[in-house]
Design an enzyme around this catalytic site. Structure first.
Site, PDB file in Angstrom:
ATOM      1  N   CYS A  75       9.185  32.798 -95.870  1.00 30.58           N
ATOM      2  CA  CYS A  75       8.448  32.374 -97.065  1.00 30.58           C
ATOM      3  C   CYS A  75       8.941  30.988 -97.450  1.00 30.58           C
ATOM      4  O   CYS A  75      10.091  30.833 -97.873  1.00 30.58           O
ATOM      5  CB  CYS A  75       8.650  33.356 -98.211  1.00 30.58           C
ATOM      6  N   CYS A 226       1.387  28.986-101.293  1.00 31.70           N
ATOM      7  CA  CYS A 226       2.005  29.642-100.139  1.00 31.70           C
ATOM      8  C   CYS A 226       2.595  28.549 -99.263  1.00 31.70           C
ATOM      9  O   CYS A 226       1.853  27.745 -98.687  1.00 31.70           O
ATOM     10  CB  CYS A 226       0.979  30.465 -99.366  1.00 31.70           C
TER      11      CYS A 226
END
Length: 292
Positions: A75, A226
């Site tokens: 991430c 993201c």
């Protein structure tokens, strides 16, 4: 029992961060979901667990859990928050650290202005490594990129597939804001050609150094930003000949800068990390919530 937590966000992608060095943590998926729940828990897109690594060549290990309780490989926005967390808590005095995640090692640097640069590693395009099973899907080649077509809600979605440690399928759209991301996103995410599901990116080209991006994340739904999705979109655009590095990626949560020198080279992502608040979890109450 009480457990301290920190609420953070990177460009609006929000996280609950837990210090597993001070207190070893082994939650069930149900407990992770309970923490991430925005009504009955703290609320977050994802959760980060900071741990010591057993490897002598890295500084820390951290684990990433989605809103649905599943553990994931990488991430980018979380990596930036991780650096700020360990720096602010005095767990390191290094400006550049090496961290272990599920899919390998990342190098993270705190910049003088408070922005964080993350070496996201080299992108991977081999279908088997995403994994992606295109079978007899229609294909086309644009620049150095091979795209595959899926029929989604009566539209043809030409997808560039790339792994940034987690799988992404990126398509170019005329207007990212108007595009039905929340309708098409889950259909792409769970399509049979992606055995472990996929993050679906919807990219609008503004100019050769700027895009607008929305991402429907695997296990989390649409998020405000993201990091790995921004990297995947920039890489896909560069390979298709539509973009040049560096690329400014504008999301609903803010801007990220992505730089990539080309095949075999690492993707460098720079962006903000913000601490929102701190608090304590009541673990007994959490167990009760997780049981329902």
């Amino acid at each position: 029992m009480k457990l301290h937590f920190t609420k953070m966000h990177g460009a609006g992608n929000d996280f609950v961060v837990l210090d597993g060095i001070a207190t070893p943590i082994d939650f069930t998926p149900e407990q992770w979901r309970a923490i991430a729940d925005r009504h009955f828990g703290v609320g977050a897109d994802q959760l980060l667990l900071v741990e010591r690594s057993t490897r002598p060549d890295v500084d820390f290990r951290y684990r990433i859990f989605n809103h649905d309780g599943g553990e994931v490989e990488q991430c980018g926005n979380g990596a930036r928050c991780f650096v700020k967390f360990v720096t602010d808590r005095g767990l390191t005095d290094k400006r550049t650290i090496r961290v272990e995640v599920m899919n390998g090692i990342s190098t993270l640097t705190m910049q003088p202005d408070g922005q964080v640069t993350v070496d996201m590693g080299a992108p991977v395009f081999e279908a088997a490594r995403l994994p992606f099973v295109p079978d007899a899907l229609p294909t086309r080649v644009e620049g150095r990129d091979t795209q595959h077509a899926l029929q989604i809600n009566g539209r043809t979605a030409w997808l560039s597939t790339v792994s940034m440690g987690n799988p992404h399928a990126v398509q170019v759209v005329d207007d990212a804001e108007a595009f039905p991301v929340r309708e098409d996103g889950p259909l792409i995410e769970s399509h049979a050609v992606f055995p472990r599901r996929v993050n679906a990116g919807f990219m609008e080209i503004a100019d050769r150094h700027a895009i607008r991006l929305r991402v429907y994340e695997r296990g989390a739904g649409e998020t405000l930003a993201c990091g790995t999705g921004a990297c995947a979109a920039a890489v896909a655009g560069i390979r298709r000949g539509l973009l040049d590095s560096p690329v400014k990626v504008t999301t609903h949560g803010g801007d990220l800068t992505i730089a990539w020198a080309g095949e075999g080279e690492p993707v460098m992502m720079t962006g903000p990390a913000t601490t929102v608040f701190e608090g304590t979890l009541d673990l007994d109450a959490l167990k009760q919530t997780a049981a329902h």
